[in-house]
Design a protein around this motif. Sequence first.
Motif, short mmCIF file in Angstrom:
data_model
loop_
_atom_site.label_atom_id
_atom_site.label_comp_id
_atom_site.label_asym_id
_atom_site.label_seq_id
_atom_site.Cartn_x
_atom_site.Cartn_y
_atom_site.Cartn_z
N PHE A 1 37.83 48.91 36.59
CA PHE A 1 38.00 48.48 34.98
C PHE A 1 37.50 47.14 35.03
N GLY A 2 36.77 46.97 33.86
CA GLY A 2 36.40 45.65 33.45
C GLY A 2 37.55 44.71 33.31
N ASN A 3 37.21 43.55 32.82
CA ASN A 3 38.33 42.42 32.74
C ASN A 3 38.85 42.51 31.09
N PHE B 1 40.09 48.11 27.70
CA PHE B 1 39.35 47.98 28.97
C PHE B 1 38.47 49.20 29.25
N GLY C 1 44.54 38.43 32.20
CA GLY C 1 43.33 38.11 32.03
C GLY C 1 42.24 39.02 32.52
N GLU C 2 42.78 39.94 33.50
CA GLU C 2 41.95 40.84 34.27
C GLU C 2 42.30 42.29 33.79
N GLY C 3 41.10 42.89 34.36
CA GLY C 3 41.69 44.52 34.19
C GLY C 3 42.31 45.22 35.52
N PRO C 4 42.95 46.17 35.45
CA PRO C 4 43.58 46.89 36.58
C PRO C 4 42.63 47.06 37.74
N VAL C 5 43.21 46.63 39.01
CA VAL C 5 42.32 46.77 40.34
C VAL C 5 43.12 47.78 41.12
#
Lengths: 115, 111
Positions: free
Chosen positions: A106-108, A91, B40-44
Amino acid sequence: EPEVTQTPSHQVTQMGQEVILRCVPISNHLYFYWYRQILGQKVEFLVSFYNNEISEKSEIFDDQFSVERPDGSNFTLKIRSTKLEDSAMYFCASSRDSSYNSPLHFGNGTRLTVT
Amino acid sequence: TQLLKQSPQFLSIQEGENLTVYCNSSSVFSSLQWYRQEPGEGPVLLVTVVTGGEVKKLKRLTFQFGDARKDSSLHITAAQPGDTGLYLCAAGGEYGNKLVFGAGTILRVKS
């Protein structure tokens, strides 16, 4: 809303090969980071980058790793000679500044698979 | 190195139920952040807490920082299927944004 973008989304490489993971941080952010998450494990800090130099790195970030901001837009992570244990989600993140008031975006992620 | 322990590791509940997840350490944090991560995603980022005893609310989510700044909790009221995801706590220093993450709590809300 601006976002951090990462390419590719999935990279498969053979052990010993070099890989470059690419990230475009949010345009007005000054701090850039790489984190990784091995499947089933915690998100781990690798490196932070500010003003064109590494500001902090973890013990994971050994001589096989390097980061670069080649053109003022992209932020890359290079692994010179990949090992099986480098397989993970990588990431990229960016923040406006380094304080706790400036959240990380953060990106995916790029899923790296080393075979 | 700060170690963050999150509990429970996995939680499966029915829609409408309340739940609390915990983040604990033996170390004092300068700040603590809660993130939500979907596959499939980054932490938010959900919230950052800084002051001991601080309580922050985000709709049905209530975040509390312990008085001694060693622990934190996330409480969700009337959970919805859309709350399903991985909830991560992360401790940061005052500067540098080098975050140490917990292992996360996987929440599944069934309709």
